[in-house]
Design an enzyme around this catalytic site. Sequence first.
Site, short mmCIF file in Angstrom:
data_model
loop_
_atom_site.label_atom_id
_atom_site.label_comp_id
_atom_site.label_asym_id
_atom_site.label_seq_id
_atom_site.Cartn_x
_atom_site.Cartn_y
_atom_site.Cartn_z
N TYR A 121 12.58 27.06 -4.69
CA TYR A 121 12.61 27.01 -6.08
C TYR A 121 13.64 27.61 -6.81
O TYR A 121 14.78 27.99 -6.18
CB TYR A 121 11.21 27.18 -6.86
CG TYR A 121 11.32 26.18 -7.84
CD1 TYR A 121 11.33 24.99 -7.92
CD2 TYR A 121 10.81 26.86 -8.91
CE1 TYR A 121 10.89 24.08 -9.11
CE2 TYR A 121 10.85 26.25 -10.48
CZ TYR A 121 10.97 24.82 -10.22
OH TYR A 121 11.06 24.19 -11.54
N ARG A 174 17.21 17.76 -18.75
CA ARG A 174 17.24 19.25 -19.10
C ARG A 174 16.74 20.16 -17.77
O ARG A 174 15.85 20.79 -17.86
CB ARG A 174 16.59 19.68 -20.34
CG ARG A 174 17.04 20.91 -20.93
CD ARG A 174 15.92 21.82 -21.34
NE ARG A 174 15.18 22.24 -20.07
CZ ARG A 174 14.25 23.28 -20.06
NH1 ARG A 174 13.95 23.58 -21.35
NH2 ARG A 174 13.58 23.28 -19.15
N LYS A 192 8.61 21.71 -7.18
CA LYS A 192 7.23 22.06 -7.88
C LYS A 192 6.15 21.74 -6.99
O LYS A 192 5.04 22.67 -7.09
CB LYS A 192 7.31 21.52 -9.10
CG LYS A 192 8.18 22.00 -10.37
CD LYS A 192 7.59 23.29 -11.17
CE LYS A 192 8.38 23.81 -12.13
NZ LYS A 192 7.72 25.04 -12.86
N GLU A 264 8.09 17.92 -16.56
CA GLU A 264 8.80 18.75 -16.02
C GLU A 264 10.45 18.58 -16.60
O GLU A 264 10.79 17.50 -16.34
CB GLU A 264 8.93 19.20 -14.58
CG GLU A 264 9.61 20.31 -14.02
CD GLU A 264 8.76 21.54 -14.33
OE1 GLU A 264 9.59 22.54 -14.73
OE2 GLU A 264 7.54 21.54 -14.33
N ASP A 265 11.09 19.50 -17.12
CA ASP A 265 12.44 19.56 -17.57
C ASP A 265 13.12 18.40 -18.34
O ASP A 265 14.15 17.57 -17.93
CB ASP A 265 13.53 19.61 -16.08
CG ASP A 265 13.36 21.08 -15.92
OD1 ASP A 265 12.67 21.86 -16.33
OD2 ASP A 265 13.83 21.23 -14.58
N ASP A 287 5.18 21.66 -18.36
CA ASP A 287 5.30 23.31 -17.83
C ASP A 287 6.25 24.02 -18.43
O ASP A 287 5.96 25.27 -18.70
CB ASP A 287 5.60 22.98 -16.18
CG ASP A 287 5.42 24.35 -15.61
OD1 ASP A 287 4.47 25.13 -15.59
OD2 ASP A 287 6.44 24.79 -14.98
N ASP A 288 7.34 23.31 -18.81
CA ASP A 288 8.11 24.21 -19.69
C ASP A 288 7.74 24.60 -21.14
O ASP A 288 8.09 25.66 -21.47
CB ASP A 288 9.47 23.42 -19.95
CG ASP A 288 10.07 22.70 -18.75
OD1 ASP A 288 10.39 23.41 -17.81
OD2 ASP A 288 10.09 21.54 -18.70
N ASN A 427 16.29 30.69 -16.64
CA ASN A 427 16.69 30.67 -15.36
C ASN A 427 17.79 29.30 -15.57
O ASN A 427 18.14 28.83 -16.19
CB ASN A 427 15.63 29.86 -14.55
CG ASN A 427 14.24 30.52 -14.45
OD1 ASN A 427 14.55 31.62 -13.90
ND2 ASN A 427 13.16 30.10 -14.68
#
Length: 590
Positions: A121, A174, A192, A264-265, A287-288, A427
Amino acid sequence: MAHGHGLARRESARTEMHKSGESGKTFVYTKTRGYDVTRNPHLNKGMAFSLEERQQLGIHGLLPPCFISQDVQLLRVLRNYDMKKDDLDRYVFLMGLQDRSEKLFYRVLSSDIERFMPIIYTPIVGLACQQYGLIFRRPRGLFITIHDRGHIASLLQNWPEKDIRAVCVTDGERILGLGDLGSNGMGIPVGKLALYTACGGMPPQQCLPVMLDVGTENETLLKDPLYIGLRHKRVRGQAYDDLLDEFMTAVSERYGMDCLIQFEDFANINAFRLLSKYRNKYCTFNDDIQGTAAVAVAGLLAALRITKTKMCNHTIVFQGAGEAAMGIAELILMAMKKEGLTEEECLKKIWMVDSKGLIVKGRDHLTHEKKRFAQEHPQMKNLEDVVRKLKPTAIIGVAAVAGAFSEQIIRDMASFNERPIIFALSNPTSKAECTAEQCYTFTEGRGIFASGSPFDPVTLPDGRTFYPGQGNNAYIFPGVGLGVTACAVRHISDEIFLTAAEALAQLVTEKDLAEGRLYPPLSSIKDVSLKLAVKITEFAYEHHLATLCPEPSDKQAHVRSLTYSTDYEEFVVDSYHWPEDSAIMQSCKL
């Protein structure tokens, strides 16, 4: 019984697992035979297959005659791993192992999760996504495109597993702090869900990674002959929304309303509105926004034990006003209100700086989310000026602007705080607002630091060594996933994430805090996830969010019973029995 958790959902045409009451061993009854057994990552044990299994499964002769335990296989993998020349090669090697032998892959990860998590990850998964077209080997998960509208339900039928408890989905717009990577972003849901198993113990067969490919704005990818996605600009508007609606409906109809769908993203433009649209209809979270919020608030709650203060005593400045900042701010509001403040009082303690400067009332083109945190204050463009003027007790970086926390900002924070809280959460590592060394050096060891990606320990000239706390979402989402699926929660409230944050902060020891850690050591993350899952299960039943009936009397035992073991099972083939006294059986026994 919650829909989707019945016997029909657990049926499999290929394998059944039974535990012997006498020995406690798990036996796998499988219809798969011969060469296919050695090519199935769920079944393959390599040279750990016993002679009896090789004969019964029809693979005798397909493997070298030696019998090797999983412990020896682990040593072989580690030896090969050490021979790789760089981290991207190590990533490809581990993903190849996951494709060949799932049990061994997770045994390797659990042997030293602190060593392997940065590879599978953040930060290396970001590099892997950038190179995904080059390193793509075997498909993992489902690629659903904008052109599959009207057929998503049939695409889900193509996935071989029927008992799916967790789906991780991205549209690749993203990816971390790297921008639009289109279909190359599939590395994120794959990584993930690997952590769902490695850190949370969720069986990998119950996890499904999904890429929703609607195109990409990345011109470099569109011109790259190795790019694996659709070669056109992103489709937006009603067609995009229809795709998402159909996807959510299809997943819930096939796998149950309690199947967890983790977003996610996604880009800001979609992340907030999709969360708002679906959170009360499906078992879903972003999650973000929410996972990052929980891990950041857990770090703040741990920091409060050092400063001996309450959350409501702090003034917090965010560098960034996107998904992560909004999610963290909302959870901080919830924590402050729990301490007795009104919402209006809480909002005055949270300040945000975006690419155009301080977010203040009357500024042009503010989104609905930004307006909520806009303050009555003259406009200020520079973060250094904002910090010097507002004198915050904590600064949190979530804008992926490398070096945003300058030496001047860090020294200023140390000048008006005895223990300044400095969180550089962006990150991958290359996007961090400052390094751990900069924080500890410029604050003379008084800074309370957390980062999104890992940093090495820092030793100051006076001999003190600090172990920076990594605010990795992996402390939160595997435990949340295990908890909500264990009791069949259908809607995930923000209270669940605050419960997870509080539980995580309580697991940090005084020794951890003294060493600079705001989170438990990563080596204990499996135990951490289990404890979070139990807390969430207890909370869900207490607040009537759980739909699994009857309520388990021993929730810890219930959660533990659902977790994945990396130990190899023994195979039995019902329709075929090798004669016990056969000549080959006698001659080959070692």
